[in-house]
Design a protein around this motif. Sequence first.
Motif, PDB file in Angstrom:
ATOM      1  N   LYS A  90       0.884  -1.301  -0.037  1.00  0.00           N
ATOM      2  CA  LYS A  90      -0.108   0.041  -0.041  1.00  0.00           C
ATOM      3  C   LYS A  90       0.732   1.170  -0.003  1.00  0.00           C
ATOM      4  CE  LYS A  90      -3.308  -0.525   2.876  1.00  0.00           C
ATOM      5  NZ  LYS A  90      -4.254  -0.642   4.052  1.00  0.00           N
ATOM      6  N   LYS A  91       0.403   2.234  -0.535  1.00  0.00           N
ATOM      7  CA  LYS A  91       0.829   3.596  -0.445  1.00  0.00           C
ATOM      8  C   LYS A  91       1.390   3.917   1.004  1.00  0.00           C
ATOM      9  CE  LYS A  91      -0.710   5.281  -4.954  1.00  0.00           C
ATOM     10  NZ  LYS A  91      -1.581   6.468  -5.354  1.00  0.00           N
ATOM     11  N   GLY A  92       2.703   4.210   1.131  1.00  0.00           N
ATOM     12  CA  GLY A  92       3.201   4.643   2.457  1.00  0.00           C
ATOM     13  C   GLY A  92       3.127   6.066   2.900  1.00  0.00           C
ATOM     14  N   PRO A  93       3.463   6.419   4.039  1.00  0.00           N
ATOM     15  CA  PRO A  93       3.219   7.850   4.533  1.00  0.00           C
ATOM     16  C   PRO A  93       4.256   8.675   3.806  1.00  0.00           C
ATOM     17  CG  PRO A  93       4.134   6.720   6.277  1.00  0.00           C
ATOM     18  CD  PRO A  93       3.880   5.625   5.038  1.00  0.00           C
ATOM     19  N   ILE A  94       5.606   8.180   3.609  1.00  0.00           N
ATOM     20  CA  ILE A  94       6.515   9.113   2.948  1.00  0.00           C
ATOM     21  C   ILE A  94       6.734   8.952   1.563  1.00  0.00           C
ATOM     22  CG2 ILE A  94       9.095   9.657   3.302  1.00  0.00           C
ATOM     23  CD1 ILE A  94       8.904   8.247   6.127  1.00  0.00           C
ATOM     24  N   ARG A  95       6.209   9.931   0.836  1.00  0.00           N
ATOM     25  CA  ARG A  95       6.258   9.885  -0.744  1.00  0.00           C
ATOM     26  C   ARG A  95       6.933  11.194  -1.364  1.00  0.00           C
ATOM     27  NH1 ARG A  95       4.104   5.363  -2.400  1.00  0.00           N
ATOM     28  NH2 ARG A  95       3.749   5.995  -4.438  1.00  0.00           N
ATOM     29  N   ASN A  96       7.740  11.642  -0.464  1.00  0.00           N
ATOM     30  CA  ASN A  96       8.242  12.902  -0.955  1.00  0.00           C
ATOM     31  C   ASN A  96       9.801  12.882  -1.514  1.00  0.00           C
ATOM     32  OD1 ASN A  96       9.775  12.298   1.494  1.00  0.00           O
ATOM     33  ND2 ASN A  96       9.258  14.304   2.455  1.00  0.00           N
ATOM     34  N   GLN A  97      10.162  11.527  -2.029  1.00  0.00           N
ATOM     35  CA  GLN A  97      11.332  11.466  -2.447  1.00  0.00           C
ATOM     36  C   GLN A  97      11.437  12.240  -4.013  1.00  0.00           C
ATOM     37  OE1 GLN A  97       9.401   8.876  -1.336  1.00  0.00           O
ATOM     38  NE2 GLN A  97      10.566   7.727   0.214  1.00  0.00           N
ATOM     39  N   ASN A  98      12.445  12.592  -4.402  1.00  0.00           N
ATOM     40  CA  ASN A  98      12.748  13.172  -5.891  1.00  0.00           C
ATOM     41  C   ASN A  98      12.557  12.059  -6.598  1.00  0.00           C
ATOM     42  OD1 ASN A  98      15.235  12.101  -6.204  1.00  0.00           O
ATOM     43  ND2 ASN A  98      16.194  13.874  -5.065  1.00  0.00           N
ATOM     44  N   GLU A  99      12.396  12.315  -7.782  1.00  0.00           N
ATOM     45  CA  GLU A  99      12.358  11.413  -9.059  1.00  0.00           C
ATOM     46  C   GLU A  99      13.521  10.393  -9.113  1.00  0.00           C
ATOM     47  OE1 GLU A  99      11.945  11.705 -13.663  1.00  0.00           O
ATOM     48  OE2 GLU A  99      10.652  13.184 -12.626  1.00  0.00           O
ATOM     49  N   GLU A 100      14.680  10.901  -8.746  1.00  0.00           N
ATOM     50  CA  GLU A 100      15.899  10.090  -8.850  1.00  0.00           C
ATOM     51  C   GLU A 100      15.863   9.209  -7.501  1.00  0.00           C
ATOM     52  OE1 GLU A 100      20.739  10.801  -8.280  1.00  0.00           O
ATOM     53  OE2 GLU A 100      19.536  12.199  -9.708  1.00  0.00           O
ATOM     54  N   GLU A 101      15.626   9.501  -6.114  1.00  0.00           N
ATOM     55  CA  GLU A 101      15.597   8.874  -5.285  1.00  0.00           C
ATOM     56  C   GLU A 101      14.417   7.717  -5.572  1.00  0.00           C
ATOM     57  OE1 GLU A 101      16.831  11.823  -1.672  1.00  0.00           O
ATOM     58  OE2 GLU A 101      14.717  11.882  -2.520  1.00  0.00           O
ATOM     59  N   ALA A 102      13.194   8.020  -5.820  1.00  0.00           N
ATOM     60  CA  ALA A 102      12.087   7.103  -6.153  1.00  0.00           C
ATOM     61  C   ALA A 102      12.533   6.154  -7.063  1.00  0.00           C
ATOM     62  CB  ALA A 102      10.871   8.129  -6.729  1.00  0.00           C
ATOM     63  N   ALA A 103      13.342   6.529  -8.177  1.00  0.00           N
ATOM     64  CA  ALA A 103      13.770   5.428  -9.340  1.00  0.00           C
ATOM     65  C   ALA A 103      14.816   4.550  -8.590  1.00  0.00           C
ATOM     66  CB  ALA A 103      14.202   6.051 -10.473  1.00  0.00           C
ATOM     67  N   LEU A 104      15.505   4.950  -7.768  1.00  0.00           N
ATOM     68  CA  LEU A 104      16.604   4.041  -7.130  1.00  0.00           C
ATOM     69  C   LEU A 104      15.763   3.153  -6.303  1.00  0.00           C
ATOM     70  CD1 LEU A 104      19.422   3.125  -6.689  1.00  0.00           C
ATOM     71  CD2 LEU A 104      19.627   5.151  -4.991  1.00  0.00           C
ATOM     72  N   LEU A 105      14.950   3.727  -5.374  1.00  0.00           N
ATOM     73  CA  LEU A 105      13.928   2.696  -4.691  1.00  0.00           C
ATOM     74  C   LEU A 105      13.163   1.693  -5.496  1.00  0.00           C
ATOM     75  CD1 LEU A 105      12.663   5.227  -1.976  1.00  0.00           C
ATOM     76  CD2 LEU A 105      14.093   3.389  -1.507  1.00  0.00           C
ATOM     77  N   GLN A 106      12.836   1.946  -6.441  1.00  0.00           N
ATOM     78  CA  GLN A 106      11.972   1.108  -7.209  1.00  0.00           C
ATOM     79  C   GLN A 106      13.059   0.022  -7.879  1.00  0.00           C
ATOM     80  OE1 GLN A 106       8.981   0.665  -7.718  1.00  0.00           O
ATOM     81  NE2 GLN A 106       8.865  -0.742  -9.372  1.00  0.00           N
TER      82      GLN A 106
END
Length: 179
Positions: A90-106
């Motif tokens: 489920k979508k979590g409470p911390i979704r403020n990562q920038n695009e680069e951080e989000a891509a690395l997490l993915q």
Amino acid sequence: MRKIVVLLFVFGMVFACKDNSQVTEDSKMQPSVKTVVDSKKEEEVPVETKLSVKALNDSLISKGFQTFQYVDAKTKDTMLMQQYFMAFLKKGPIRNQNEEEAALLQEKHLEHLGKMYELGYADISGPFGDEGDISGVTIYNVPTLEMADSLANADPMVKAGRLEIEIHPWWAAKGFKLR
């Protein structure tokens, strides 16, 4: 659009890696025979061996799995049910990562799911095709809720707070595959 492409990529990876042939507990114990395909090359061909329902049930129980059996009214076959654990991502409470951080997490998330599959802890995993609060599911093939919870919470996306996990016990018949 990028999110949809990433989700389709995840979905494709999961199913590209998944062998849709029936896999049972005894598949690792199947003997193979070598056949000569041509004069230069030999090929290993698995010999079909099948554990009885009792043997498979005993094996699962010895590993700590919950099971039960029933007789199918139509076929009169004894069906073996096993408890799995379905983890909803489920979508979590911390979704403020920038695009680069989000891509690395993915990327790390996909590596984690791939590792779970390779180790035999997860049988299937994939994203949902809508923009709802539940973004995906993983079905864990482990004996306990605690183990499924630990594996699911080791996901880098969960650790970063971008996803949350909700786990439920789920029963399915052994040997059946998606169609």
